[in-house]
Design a protein around this motif. Structure first.
Motif, short mmCIF file in Angstrom:
data_model
loop_
_atom_site.label_atom_id
_atom_site.label_comp_id
_atom_site.label_asym_id
_atom_site.label_seq_id
_atom_site.Cartn_x
_atom_site.Cartn_y
_atom_site.Cartn_z
N LEU A 68 0.83 -1.20 0.00
CA LEU A 68 0.00 0.00 0.00
C LEU A 68 0.87 1.25 0.00
CD1 LEU A 68 -2.65 1.55 0.31
CD2 LEU A 68 -2.56 1.09 2.77
N GLY A 69 1.88 1.28 0.85
CA GLY A 69 2.75 2.46 0.92
C GLY A 69 3.48 2.73 -0.38
N GLU A 70 3.98 1.67 -1.00
CA GLU A 70 4.66 1.82 -2.29
C GLU A 70 3.71 2.36 -3.35
OE1 GLU A 70 6.00 -2.15 -2.79
OE2 GLU A 70 8.05 -1.71 -2.17
N ASN A 71 2.46 1.88 -3.28
CA ASN A 71 1.48 2.32 -4.27
C ASN A 71 1.10 3.78 -4.09
OD1 ASN A 71 0.59 1.07 -6.53
ND2 ASN A 71 -0.89 -0.24 -5.49
N ILE A 72 0.94 4.21 -2.84
CA ILE A 72 0.64 5.62 -2.58
C ILE A 72 1.77 6.50 -3.12
CG2 ILE A 72 0.41 7.37 -0.76
CD1 ILE A 72 -1.09 5.25 0.90
N LYS A 73 3.00 6.10 -2.86
CA LYS A 73 4.14 6.86 -3.36
C LYS A 73 4.18 6.87 -4.88
CE LYS A 73 9.17 7.33 -2.96
NZ LYS A 73 10.40 6.80 -2.30
N ILE A 133 -8.35 2.93 7.86
CA ILE A 133 -9.10 2.25 6.81
C ILE A 133 -10.12 3.16 6.14
CG2 ILE A 133 -10.90 1.32 8.34
CD1 ILE A 133 -10.65 -1.30 6.64
N GLU A 134 -10.69 4.13 6.94
CA GLU A 134 -11.69 5.01 6.35
C GLU A 134 -11.08 6.01 5.35
OE1 GLU A 134 -10.84 6.73 10.52
OE2 GLU A 134 -11.12 4.75 9.59
N LEU A 135 -9.74 6.14 5.40
CA LEU A 135 -9.07 7.03 4.46
C LEU A 135 -8.82 6.39 3.10
CD1 LEU A 135 -6.33 8.93 6.51
CD2 LEU A 135 -8.34 9.91 5.40
N VAL A 159 -10.92 7.65 0.22
CA VAL A 159 -10.58 9.05 -0.05
C VAL A 159 -9.28 9.12 -0.85
CG1 VAL A 159 -10.11 11.30 0.97
CG2 VAL A 159 -11.71 9.73 2.10
N ILE A 160 -8.29 8.35 -0.43
CA ILE A 160 -6.99 8.35 -1.14
C ILE A 160 -7.18 7.80 -2.55
CG2 ILE A 160 -4.64 7.41 -1.17
CD1 ILE A 160 -4.86 7.19 1.92
N ALA A 161 -7.95 6.70 -2.67
CA ALA A 161 -8.18 6.12 -3.99
C ALA A 161 -8.91 7.10 -4.90
CB ALA A 161 -8.99 4.83 -3.85
N VAL A 166 -9.97 1.21 -4.86
CA VAL A 166 -9.29 0.82 -3.61
C VAL A 166 -8.46 -0.43 -3.86
CG1 VAL A 166 -9.64 -0.02 -1.26
CG2 VAL A 166 -11.02 1.88 -2.11
N ASP A 167 -8.99 -1.37 -4.65
CA ASP A 167 -8.22 -2.59 -4.98
C ASP A 167 -6.89 -2.22 -5.63
OD1 ASP A 167 -10.02 -4.30 -3.92
OD2 ASP A 167 -10.88 -4.97 -5.83
N GLU A 168 -6.95 -1.28 -6.57
CA GLU A 168 -5.71 -0.89 -7.25
C GLU A 168 -4.75 -0.22 -6.27
OE1 GLU A 168 -4.24 1.58 -11.21
OE2 GLU A 168 -6.37 1.24 -10.84
N LEU A 169 -5.29 0.59 -5.39
CA LEU A 169 -4.45 1.25 -4.40
C LEU A 169 -3.77 0.22 -3.49
CD1 LEU A 169 -3.72 4.15 -3.36
CD2 LEU A 169 -5.52 3.82 -1.65
N LEU A 170 -4.50 -0.84 -3.17
CA LEU A 170 -3.95 -1.89 -2.31
C LEU A 170 -3.00 -2.83 -3.05
CD1 LEU A 170 -7.18 -2.76 -0.31
CD2 LEU A 170 -5.12 -1.66 0.61
N GLY A 171 -2.91 -2.65 -4.37
CA GLY A 171 -1.99 -3.49 -5.15
C GLY A 171 -2.60 -4.77 -5.64
#
Length: 370
Positions: free
Chosen positions: A5-10, A46-48, A51-53, A60-65
């Motif tokens: 998740l962190g790598e994907n956010i970056k 988790i509630e964020l 919002v991030i996605a 959200v699936d893509e954000l989670l990898g």
């Protein structure tokens, strides 16, 4: 490979040119919190996640990898299919395929930029006739696709390609100031990858294919530059002929007696020379040039799937037939037949010339054999 998740956010943040501070402000957290997520020292609440996605315009699936690798593999397969269509001159079919796939992957910079290119290729570089309103509609669509693509990537080659298309389409829309502003901020030839990369390679032998590939690039630049100079400088017929003769000599000198893909350039240049000879009423020379252009057409259309250039200074460069693209499904044989018909309309000399009749028969036979 598992993407966290962190790598994907970056990854999403840097692709879209967003700082940690900007993301933190939107999410109402501290920049340090964003940094901890990206360093995998902590996770967002988790509630964020929605919002991030939503902020990055992904699921959200893509954000989670989830299935990231599958998505990248699917996009590669799509682009391979697009390449096959464009090799056959099927730009319209390529654009239709990309339109459907962009619905499935709406934030793929690769698909968006390729769709922009396919639309431009079909509607502006092919034989399609557009009325003024349709012309503007498609030019505006290309502009919007390029802007979308650049929002989702920081890959320089996609950004430069999109900027190139923006310049062309702003020009088509007569928004000359916008076109000029983008063009003035593009890198000049001396700071391009092709010029700089060989200087970054330690092993001298590894530099050889890069420098040799540059020879082909320089021939492309000369061909385009000379052709456009010819088109806008207002030269008389004799000077236009001399320019085309000079270009032919340059290509053959640089690339050898059978320059593979560049036989297409020589064909079109030869047709132009034949027209200049005809305008000057030098009809025998016009037919000589048409016969030479015919041979260029044969050498281009019937070249092997994979072959080398004849000159030693291009020894490391391979011509891959399937690697080329074109704007229409017509072959050079189709183009030759059309030009020969036009030459016959231009002057009775061509209609009655035995060599022209022979060329028409050869072209007809090649077309029938397709």
């Amino acid at each position: 490979m598992t993407i966290t998740l962190g790598e994907n956010i970056k990854k999403k943040r840097t692709e879209q040119g967003i700082t940690q501070e900007q993301l933190a402000e939107v999410l109402e957290v501290s920049p340090q919190a964003v940094s901890r997520w990206e360093n995998q020292a902590a996770y967002p609440d988790i509630e964020l996640l929605p919002v991030i996605a939503g902020y990055f315009d992904v699921t959200v699936d893509e954000l989670l990898g989830v299935d990231i690798e599958r998505k990248e593999e699917e996009i590669k397969k799509i682009l391979d299919e697009v390449q096959k269509l464009e090799h056959l001159g099927k730009s319209y079919e390529a654009s239709c395929l990309l339109r459907e796939k962009v619905k499935e992957y709406p934030n793929s910079a690769e698909l968006l930029s390729n769709l922009a290119g396919a639309i431009y290729s079909y509607y502006y570089q092919g034989d399609t006739q557009l009325d003024k309103e349709k012309f503007k509609e498609y030019a505006n669509e290309v502009v919007e696709l390029c802007k979308r693509a650049m929002r989702y990537t920081n890959k320089p080659w996609i950004i430069h390609w999109c900027n190139q298309l923006l310049v062309y389409n702003y020009f088509n829309l007569e928004e000359y100031d916008k076109a000029k502003e983008i063009a003035e901020n593009l890198p000049n030839v001396w700071v391009t990858r092709d010029m700089i990369l060989p200087r970054a390679i330690k092993d001298a032998k590894e530099r050889v294919p890069l420098y040799q590939q540059n020879i082909l690039s320089f021939v492309d630049i000369l061909d385009l530059t000379i052709g456009r100079l010819d088109g806008c400088a207002g030269y008389d017929v004799q000077k236009q002929l001399e320019i085309k003769q000079m270009l032919e000599k340059l290509i053959l000198t640089a690339l050898g007696e059978n320059p593979r893909f560049y036989n297409e350039r020589l064909f079109h240049n030869g047709i132009g020379m034949a027209w200049e000879f005809a305008k000057l009423e030098r009809f025998e020379e016009a037919v000589d040039t048409l016969e030479k252009a015919w041979q260029y057409a044969v050498d281009f259309e019937e070249r092997p799937a994979e072959s080398k250039y004849s000159v030693f200074w291009l020894s490391e460069v391979t011509d891959f037939r399937d690697g080329t693209t074109k704007h229409t499904e017509n072959t050079l044989y189709d183009e030759m037949a059309e030009h020969l018909t036009n030459f016959c309309y231009h002057d009775k000399f061509f209609e009655n010339d035995e060599r022209v009749k022979a060329l028409k028969e050869k072209a007809a036979a090649k077309i029938a054999a397709k």
